[in-house]
Design a protein around this motif. Structure first.
Motif, PDB file in Angstrom:
ATOM      1  N   UNK A 101       0.873  -1.254   0.057  1.00  0.00           N
ATOM      2  CA  UNK A 101      -0.045   0.034   0.122  1.00  0.00           C
ATOM      3  C   UNK A 101       0.761   1.286   0.168  1.00  0.00           C
ATOM      4  N   UNK A 102       2.027   1.197   0.864  1.00  0.00           N
ATOM      5  CA  UNK A 102       2.868   2.258   0.858  1.00  0.00           C
ATOM      6  C   UNK A 102       3.676   2.651  -0.609  1.00  0.00           C
ATOM      7  N   UNK A 103       4.007   1.765  -1.408  1.00  0.00           N
ATOM      8  CA  UNK A 103       4.454   1.666  -2.669  1.00  0.00           C
ATOM      9  C   UNK A 103       3.340   2.199  -3.699  1.00  0.00           C
ATOM     10  N   UNK A 104       2.218   1.761  -3.606  1.00  0.00           N
ATOM     11  CA  UNK A 104       1.111   2.234  -4.349  1.00  0.00           C
ATOM     12  C   UNK A 104       0.866   3.675  -4.189  1.00  0.00           C
ATOM     13  N   UNK A 105       0.907   4.145  -2.827  1.00  0.00           N
ATOM     14  CA  UNK A 105       0.708   5.426  -2.367  1.00  0.00           C
ATOM     15  C   UNK A 105       1.621   6.248  -2.969  1.00  0.00           C
ATOM     16  N   UNK A 106       3.031   5.924  -2.909  1.00  0.00           N
ATOM     17  CA  UNK A 106       4.011   6.708  -3.432  1.00  0.00           C
ATOM     18  C   UNK A 106       4.063   6.849  -4.916  1.00  0.00           C
ATOM     19  N   UNK A 107       3.596   5.720  -5.589  1.00  0.00           N
ATOM     20  CA  UNK A 107       3.815   5.820  -6.833  1.00  0.00           C
ATOM     21  C   UNK A 107       2.491   6.745  -7.532  1.00  0.00           C
ATOM     22  N   UNK A 108       1.345   6.811  -6.778  1.00  0.00           N
ATOM     23  CA  UNK A 108       0.556   7.668  -7.187  1.00  0.00           C
ATOM     24  C   UNK A 108       0.910   9.141  -6.784  1.00  0.00           C
TER      25      UNK A 108
END
Length: 232
Positions: free
Chosen positions: A16-23
């Motif tokens: 989830x942190x990785x997705x958030x940072x990608x966003x």
């Protein structure tokens, strides 16, 4: 031995942190592209980059829909844990974002190609099947309600709530009681950057870009809010 991560709802935190940072990276890239293209060629910006029914308008609808699905996943998790009141609040938020996704593309009207009913032909600013372009009492709702009023509410949520949550006790309690996903400070920074960039850009249809960055922010917030343990 690796610790077991509970799978109540969406809880794979590293992912989830990785997705958030990608966003957040996608927001930065979008804003940078908007600045460069608006300076390079305003006609290209209007007719291609931010074109109606183009990448950003459809992308906004997609990410708003994904945001609503994340909220509905939280509903299931909260209901399973016996948090029925919070689940109902969250279901309401999910319904709002589902509605926003449909409104963004006029509920698929231009994609499928159906004709608006006579009511919408007579009362909708763009003669489309949606609510936000309705004309009521001679006033276009997109300019009187869904424009400045909604923008003020969203900026208060995105810029002020993250700063006061955890510092002002009654606001923190109210946010948790209503299961409001509180943005993290990097979400607030992204909202501030988007607002500044869109304000200073001189180009038509720049608000399509603003809406797109908001849809990315919303998905990041709902996946990784400050008060995730209270709302998911």
């Amino acid at each position: 031995m690796q610790p077991v991560i509970p799978m109540n709802g969406i809880t794979d935190m590293p992912r989830l942190r990785l997705i958030d940072m990608a966003l957040m990276a996608a927001i930065a890239a979008t804003l940078l592209a908007a600045i460069v293209i608006s300076l390079w060629d305003k006609v290209f910006f209007y007719e291609v980059f931010a074109a109606e029914d183009g990448f950003f308008e459809n992308g906004t609808a997609v990410f708003l829909l994904l945001s609503s699905l994340v909220l509905f996943a939280h509903v299931v998790s909260l209901w399973t844990k016996g948090e029925r009141k919070k689940a109902m609040f969250t279901a309401f938020y999910g319904a709002l974002f589902f509605f926003a996704a449909g409104e963004e593309i006029s509920w698929g009207q231009r994609i499928i190609g159906w004709e608006s009913s006579q009511y919408f032909l007579d009362n909708n600013h763009q003669a489309e099947t949606n609510v936000h372009n309705m004309v009521v009492g001679g006033k276009n709702l997109a300019k009187t309600l869904f424009g400045p009023v909604l923008t003020l509410i969203l900026l208060t949520y995105l810029l002020i709530l993250p700063m006061v949550y955890g510092r002002v006790a009654w606001i923190s309690r109210l946010a948790d009681w209503m299961a409001v996903p509180v943005p993290q400070k990097h979400h607030a920074l992204a909202a501030l950057a988007s607002t500044v960039v869109i304000t200073v850009i001189v180009a038509q249809r720049k608000w399509e870009i603003y809406e797109f960055t908001f849809s990315l922010m919303a998905l990041g917030i709902f996946l990784m809010p400050q008060n995730r343990d209270k709302v998911a």
